[in-house]
Design a protein around this motif. Structure first.
Motif, PDB file in Angstrom:
ATOM      1  N   ASP A   1     -53.449  69.243  14.065  1.00  0.00           N
ATOM      2  CA  ASP A   1     -54.883  69.553  14.147  1.00  0.00           C
ATOM      3  C   ASP A   1     -55.544  69.185  12.831  1.00  0.00           C
ATOM      4  N   TYR A   2     -56.697  68.520  12.955  1.00  0.00           N
ATOM      5  CA  TYR A   2     -57.430  68.074  11.767  1.00  0.00           C
ATOM      6  C   TYR A   2     -58.867  68.599  11.822  1.00  0.00           C
TER       7      TYR A   2
ATOM      8  N   THR B   1     -51.069  59.301   8.535  1.00  0.00           N
ATOM      9  CA  THR B   1     -52.363  59.928   8.819  1.00  0.00           C
ATOM     10  C   THR B   1     -52.634  61.073   7.854  1.00  0.00           C
TER      11      THR B   1
ATOM     12  N   ARG C   1     -57.887  56.820  13.200  1.00  0.00           N
ATOM     13  CA  ARG C   1     -56.717  57.473  13.782  1.00  0.00           C
ATOM     14  C   ARG C   1     -57.054  58.857  14.339  1.00  0.00           C
ATOM     15  N   VAL C   2     -58.026  59.524  13.744  1.00  0.00           N
ATOM     16  CA  VAL C   2     -58.420  60.871  14.159  1.00  0.00           C
ATOM     17  C   VAL C   2     -59.909  60.846  14.496  1.00  0.00           C
ATOM     18  N   SER C   3     -60.260  61.474  15.590  1.00  0.00           N
ATOM     19  CA  SER C   3     -61.659  61.502  16.011  1.00  0.00           C
ATOM     20  C   SER C   3     -62.507  62.273  15.012  1.00  0.00           C
TER      21      SER C   3
ATOM     22  N   SER D   1     -55.749  61.595   5.252  1.00  0.00           N
ATOM     23  CA  SER D   1     -56.598  62.771   5.420  1.00  0.00           C
ATOM     24  C   SER D   1     -57.135  63.284   4.087  1.00  0.00           C
TER      25      SER D   1
ATOM     26  N   PRO E   1     -52.137  69.752   9.785  1.00  0.00           N
ATOM     27  CA  PRO E   1     -51.795  68.316   9.813  1.00  0.00           C
ATOM     28  C   PRO E   1     -50.297  68.039   9.813  1.00  0.00           C
TER      29      PRO E   1
ATOM     30  N   GLU F   1     -63.391  65.654  16.401  1.00  0.00           N
ATOM     31  CA  GLU F   1     -62.357  66.663  16.187  1.00  0.00           C
ATOM     32  C   GLU F   1     -62.384  67.166  14.738  1.00  0.00           C
ATOM     33  N   PHE F   2     -62.634  66.272  13.814  1.00  0.00           N
ATOM     34  CA  PHE F   2     -62.625  66.623  12.393  1.00  0.00           C
ATOM     35  C   PHE F   2     -63.689  67.671  12.084  1.00  0.00           C
TER      36      PHE F   2
END
Length: 310
Positions: A80-81, A276, A59-61, A280, A73, A64-65
């Protein structure tokens, strides 16, 4: 009559022998089961982290992480993660704690091992063990209601939630771990080494610092690594006194958030199951796991290297 008594004694001995043989076969099996249970528990934890972490990264790149410098979040529109604010908060707390725990813990270990009499040692060690047994939630409220007001007398602009107060208290909390393990390592050094150094004209301080300390260095390093892992994984103290503001900063007077305190925040019900944000916490937990794993591997390498030299 005498023959029957002998037979009874013989039967009793055979029963005892059979019982001992049974226990000899049973105990290794129980120990093997316990060992396998520990391994399976560890594998289960790692498997759960990996599966749920992959769900999060679907779900989140992952780019980006690890590259984003913001961690928000809970923003509904554009969350933003970026993990770095949580990592910086964790490392800041750990660094402050180590600045307290390592010098004081090592000094206490040197005193207990090289200077203290048996009577003094029997008095001080239980006190250190009591410090280690205090619940962390108590330390957390101690940091919030006592240490922070004291620090505010020195730093008037210090907010209620900050990194300095929980870092100092975590350092106090892990002093017994450093002191006890380091003292055990130093006590295992043979007395013949001490006597030889004293016979050559060294003082007790020189023996402690230049002879015993290097000889016990592998055990001392192990105590440092365990203390660092304990500081990184500390939850309640930073949750109560550190705040919940993820910032990429090195200012110890600001409110911060660590990886463990974020996990607590989400686990308290701030996010629903399957969201999400919920997944996380597993990505953050995996990051925390990798931190401690790498540190332990480095510590084992260093310990083996110094052990070979001595």
């Amino acid at each position: 009559m005498e023959k029957s008594i002998r037979q009874m004694i013989k039967d009793k001995k055979e029963k005892q022998k059979a019982r001992l043989n049974f226990m000899e076969k049973l105990v290794p099996g129980l120990l093997l089961f316990c060992a396998f249970l520990s391994v399976l528990t560890t594998l289960g934890i790692v498997f759960t982290l990996i599966v749920e972490t992959f769900t999060f990264f679907n779900r989140v790149s992952i780019i980006e992480f690890f590259t984003n410098k913001d961690w928000y979040p809970f923003f509904e529109g554009d969350p933003d993660y970026g993990i770095w604010p949580l990592i910086s908060g964790t490392l800041m707390i750990t660094g402050i704690a180590m600045l307290v725990a390592i010098p004081f813990g090592l000094a206490a270990a040197i005193y207990l091992s090289e200077y203290a009499s048996d009577r003094v040692r029997r008095f001080i060690k239980p006190i250190l063990e009591v410090l280690a047994g205090i619940p962390t939630i108590v330390y957390g409220f101690f940091a919030l209601t006592f240490v922070t007001p004291v620090l505010q007398n020195v730093i008037p602009s210090l907010p209620v939630f900050n990194a300095l107060s929980p870092g100092l208290v975590i350092g106090i909390m892990i002093i017994p771990m450093v002191a006890s393990l380091s003292e055990d390592a130093m006590s295992s050094v043979p007395n013949a080494i001490r006597e030889g150094a004293l016979g050559l004209g060294a003082t007790r301080f020189e023996v402690a610092v230049k002879v015993v300390l290097p000889a016990a260095l592998s055990g001392i390093i192990a105590s440092f690594v365990l203390a660092i892992s304990r500081a990184i994984g500390e939850t309640m103290i930073v949750t109560v006194a550190g705040g919940a503001t993820p910032k990429l900063t090195m200012d110890v007077t600001e409110s911060i958030q660590t990886m463990t305190s974020y996990i607590v925040q989400v686990s308290l019900g701030d996010a629903g199951f399957g969201t999400t944000i919920y997944y996380s916490i597993y990505a953050v937990g995996m990051t925390l796991f990798l931190f401690t794993l790498i540190m332990n591997l480095i510590a084992q390498y260093i310990s083996r290297r110094f052990r070979e030299e001595y």
